[in-house]
Enzyme design. Sequence first.
Site, PDB file in Angstrom:
ATOM      1  N   LEU A  17       0.826  -1.212   0.000  1.00 29.82           N
ATOM      2  CA  LEU A  17       0.000   0.000   0.000  1.00 29.82           C
ATOM      3  C   LEU A  17       0.858   1.259   0.000  1.00 29.82           C
ATOM      4  O   LEU A  17       0.328   2.362  -0.132  1.00 29.82           O
ATOM      5  CB  LEU A  17      -0.913   0.010   1.233  1.00 29.82           C
ATOM      6  CG  LEU A  17      -1.827  -1.196   1.410  1.00 29.82           C
ATOM      7  CD1 LEU A  17      -2.721  -1.003   2.632  1.00 29.82           C
ATOM      8  CD2 LEU A  17      -2.674  -1.419   0.158  1.00 29.82           C
ATOM      9  N   SER A  18       2.177   1.112   0.174  1.00 29.27           N
ATOM     10  CA  SER A  18       3.038   2.289   0.310  1.00 29.27           C
ATOM     11  C   SER A  18       2.974   3.235  -0.898  1.00 29.27           C
ATOM     12  O   SER A  18       2.915   4.453  -0.703  1.00 29.27           O
ATOM     13  CB  SER A  18       4.489   1.871   0.567  1.00 29.27           C
ATOM     14  OG  SER A  18       4.573   1.257   1.834  1.00 29.27           O
ATOM     15  N   LYS A  72      16.097  -5.462   5.365  1.00 29.96           N
ATOM     16  CA  LYS A  72      16.228  -4.389   6.363  1.00 29.96           C
ATOM     17  C   LYS A  72      17.571  -4.384   7.090  1.00 29.96           C
ATOM     18  O   LYS A  72      18.019  -3.335   7.548  1.00 29.96           O
ATOM     19  CB  LYS A  72      15.095  -4.480   7.394  1.00 29.96           C
ATOM     20  CG  LYS A  72      13.754  -4.050   6.841  1.00 29.96           C
ATOM     21  CD  LYS A  72      12.669  -4.113   7.910  1.00 29.96           C
ATOM     22  CE  LYS A  72      11.320  -3.765   7.309  1.00 29.96           C
ATOM     23  NZ  LYS A  72      10.232  -3.818   8.272  1.00 29.96           N
ATOM     24  N   ASN A  93      14.276   0.717   7.660  1.00 32.40           N
ATOM     25  CA  ASN A  93      13.165   0.603   6.705  1.00 32.40           C
ATOM     26  C   ASN A  93      13.022   1.850   5.835  1.00 32.40           C
ATOM     27  O   ASN A  93      12.162   1.882   4.954  1.00 32.40           O
ATOM     28  CB  ASN A  93      11.833   0.291   7.429  1.00 32.40           C
ATOM     29  CG  ASN A  93      11.191   1.537   7.993  1.00 32.40           C
ATOM     30  OD1 ASN A  93      11.882   2.467   8.421  1.00 32.40           O
ATOM     31  ND2 ASN A  93       9.875   1.588   7.994  1.00 32.40           N
ATOM     32  N   ASP A 108       9.418   1.949  11.516  1.00 33.97           N
ATOM     33  CA  ASP A 108       8.503   0.922  12.055  1.00 33.97           C
ATOM     34  C   ASP A 108       8.360   1.131  13.560  1.00 33.97           C
ATOM     35  O   ASP A 108       7.260   1.067  14.111  1.00 33.97           O
ATOM     36  CB  ASP A 108       9.059  -0.487  11.819  1.00 33.97           C
ATOM     37  CG  ASP A 108       8.964  -0.925  10.370  1.00 33.97           C
ATOM     38  OD1 ASP A 108       8.041  -0.477   9.668  1.00 33.97           O
ATOM     39  OD2 ASP A 108       9.824  -1.724   9.944  1.00 33.97           O
ATOM     40  N   ALA A 133       8.606 -12.719  17.061  1.00 34.26           N
ATOM     41  CA  ALA A 133       9.885 -12.032  17.288  1.00 34.26           C
ATOM     42  C   ALA A 133      10.648 -11.916  15.980  1.00 34.26           C
ATOM     43  O   ALA A 133      11.867 -12.076  15.927  1.00 34.26           O
ATOM     44  CB  ALA A 133      10.701 -12.814  18.329  1.00 34.26           C
ATOM     45  N   GLY A 134       9.914 -11.643  14.886  1.00 30.36           N
ATOM     46  CA  GLY A 134      10.547 -11.451  13.587  1.00 30.36           C
ATOM     47  C   GLY A 134      10.867  -9.974  13.357  1.00 30.36           C
ATOM     48  O   GLY A 134      11.123  -9.229  14.302  1.00 30.36           O
ATOM     49  N   VAL A 226      -0.490  -6.045  14.915  1.00 29.08           N
ATOM     50  CA  VAL A 226       0.425  -5.471  13.923  1.00 29.08           C
ATOM     51  C   VAL A 226      -0.095  -5.710  12.504  1.00 29.08           C
ATOM     52  O   VAL A 226       0.115  -4.888  11.612  1.00 29.08           O
ATOM     53  CB  VAL A 226       1.843  -6.067  14.141  1.00 29.08           C
ATOM     54  CG1 VAL A 226       2.718  -5.872  12.936  1.00 29.08           C
ATOM     55  CG2 VAL A 226       2.504  -5.424  15.347  1.00 29.08           C
TER      56      VAL A 226
HETATM   57  P1  NAD Z   1       8.534 -12.361  10.145  1.00 24.91           P
HETATM   58  O1  NAD Z   1       8.341 -13.578   9.292  1.00 24.91           O
HETATM   59  O2  NAD Z   1       9.845 -11.648  10.153  1.00 24.91           O
HETATM   60  O3  NAD Z   1       8.206 -12.736  11.675  1.00 24.91           O
HETATM   61  C1  NAD Z   1       7.049 -13.418  12.098  1.00 24.91           C
HETATM   62  C2  NAD Z   1       7.433 -14.269  13.323  1.00 24.91           C
HETATM   63  O4  NAD Z   1       6.244 -14.829  13.879  1.00 24.91           O
HETATM   64  C3  NAD Z   1       8.359 -15.455  12.988  1.00 24.91           C
HETATM   65  O5  NAD Z   1       9.481 -15.398  13.864  1.00 24.91           O
HETATM   66  C4  NAD Z   1       7.480 -16.698  13.229  1.00 24.91           C
HETATM   67  O6  NAD Z   1       8.239 -17.797  13.704  1.00 24.91           O
HETATM   68  C5  NAD Z   1       6.512 -16.179  14.278  1.00 24.91           C
HETATM   69  N1  NAD Z   1       5.204 -16.875  14.366  1.00 24.91           N
HETATM   70  C6  NAD Z   1       4.381 -17.246  13.361  1.00 24.91           C
HETATM   71  N2  NAD Z   1       3.225 -17.741  13.883  1.00 24.91           N
HETATM   72  C7  NAD Z   1       3.318 -17.666  15.240  1.00 24.91           C
HETATM   73  C8  NAD Z   1       2.427 -17.981  16.337  1.00 24.91           C
HETATM   74  N3  NAD Z   1       1.192 -18.478  16.125  1.00 24.91           N
HETATM   75  N4  NAD Z   1       2.875 -17.746  17.599  1.00 24.91           N
HETATM   76  C9  NAD Z   1       4.099 -17.223  17.825  1.00 24.91           C
HETATM   77  N5  NAD Z   1       4.973 -16.901  16.833  1.00 24.91           N
HETATM   78  C10 NAD Z   1       4.587 -17.110  15.568  1.00 24.91           C
HETATM   79  O7  NAD Z   1       7.354 -11.371   9.732  1.00 24.91           O
HETATM   80  P2  NAD Z   1       7.285  -9.793  10.055  1.00 24.91           P
HETATM   81  O8  NAD Z   1       8.014  -9.070   8.990  1.00 24.91           O
HETATM   82  O9  NAD Z   1       7.681  -9.598  11.462  1.00 24.91           O
HETATM   83  O10 NAD Z   1       5.745  -9.498   9.842  1.00 24.91           O
HETATM   84  C11 NAD Z   1       4.752  -9.982  10.739  1.00 24.91           C
HETATM   85  C12 NAD Z   1       3.437  -9.296  10.430  1.00 24.91           C
HETATM   86  O11 NAD Z   1       3.543  -7.916  10.702  1.00 24.91           O
HETATM   87  C13 NAD Z   1       2.993  -9.394   8.952  1.00 24.91           C
HETATM   88  O12 NAD Z   1       1.630  -9.695   8.931  1.00 24.91           O
HETATM   89  C14 NAD Z   1       3.219  -8.012   8.421  1.00 24.91           C
HETATM   90  O13 NAD Z   1       2.300  -7.665   7.407  1.00 24.91           O
HETATM   91  C15 NAD Z   1       2.979  -7.169   9.652  1.00 24.91           C
HETATM   92  N6  NAD Z   1       3.639  -5.859   9.614  1.00 24.91           N
HETATM   93  C16 NAD Z   1       2.866  -4.768   9.863  1.00 24.91           C
HETATM   94  C17 NAD Z   1       3.444  -3.518   9.857  1.00 24.91           C
HETATM   95  C18 NAD Z   1       2.575  -2.313  10.099  1.00 24.91           C
HETATM   96  O14 NAD Z   1       3.007  -1.214   9.756  1.00 24.91           O
HETATM   97  N7  NAD Z   1       1.405  -2.459  10.708  1.00 24.91           N
HETATM   98  C19 NAD Z   1       4.809  -3.358   9.611  1.00 24.91           C
HETATM   99  C20 NAD Z   1       5.581  -4.497   9.395  1.00 24.91           C
HETATM  100  C21 NAD Z   1       4.965  -5.756   9.381  1.00 24.91           C
END
Ligand code: NAD
Length: 286
Positions: A17-18, A72, A93, A108, A133-134, A226
Amino acid sequence: MTSYLTGLIGAGIGPSLSPALHEREADRHGVRLVYRTLDIDVLGVPPEAVGELVHAARRLGFDGLNITHPCKQLVIEHLDELAPEAAELGAVNTVVFRDGRAVGHNTDATGFARSFARGLADAPTGDVVQLGAGGAGAAVAHALLNLGVDRVTLIDTDPSRAAALAAALVTRFGAGRAVSAPAGATAESVGAADGLVHATPTGMVAHPGLPLPAALLRPGLWVAEVVYRPLETELLREARALGCRTLDGGGMAVFQAADAFRLFTGLEPHTGPMFADLGDLAAFPA
Ligand code: NAD
């Protein structure tokens, strides 16, 4: 007319969406801003090519770039300078090209902090459990501790990720401020928490469902999400039905874009209309 050339580098960013958020905001300011996606999957290059792409963008006269998964961290060695938040987090970012220098920022973390201040300012901030914790989780946990949360308990289905993030946060914020817990301890951790932050992809169209059993939610617990596509995830629906205070992921998405827009253009973004834009745009599934 003043004009800006910007873009986004990452993988699988076609539905981002950016471009629309930035270009619509520029229209409101009466300036021209072009926002291109440079998708490494489409270009057929590995994540390590981010340095080459940043270099090319700089030579082509871009004013700045957003950087997303999986670039990143990889981008950092190709920059001249990091703003304090990006240096602390070890993730960038937003890159701004100015006066011949490439400077990395992290909006972020500032985006989540501003969203929390807008939606949950007076919420209790003793113990917070964070699922995920991603990349997003690292920025959000950093913002939570900066906001004054006493202790964040990190839970990830990949326990090594939760442990590594907790260790990095303790180095920055001090002993006891962040701990990791196994997924099996979710009930106990959430039971003792003031708030729950969700930072996994669960709830998106491609990952439907709930990230934890609904029975662990209770009315006194606040819930911050998030995920922003959809804006109303199953987790938020369940939490709202119980009367929990909630924060959707749209605020973080808007404020991270607004903070990047300010860095790219020097103009003060209109966040009210940006929220309305996000509402329109996020209505379509990613
Ligand atoms: P990522 O893949 O780097 O990290 C996700 C983490 O969640 C992984 O470490 C994974 O092992 C863990 N995980 C998955 N299912 C799980 C569960 N049920 N319980 C515990 N841990 C679990 O992904 P990311 O880049 O951190 O993105 C995560 C979400 O955040 C995405 O949906 C992304 O769209 C959203 N996001 C939103 C914004 C915003 O501005 N609102 C910004 C960045 C990312």
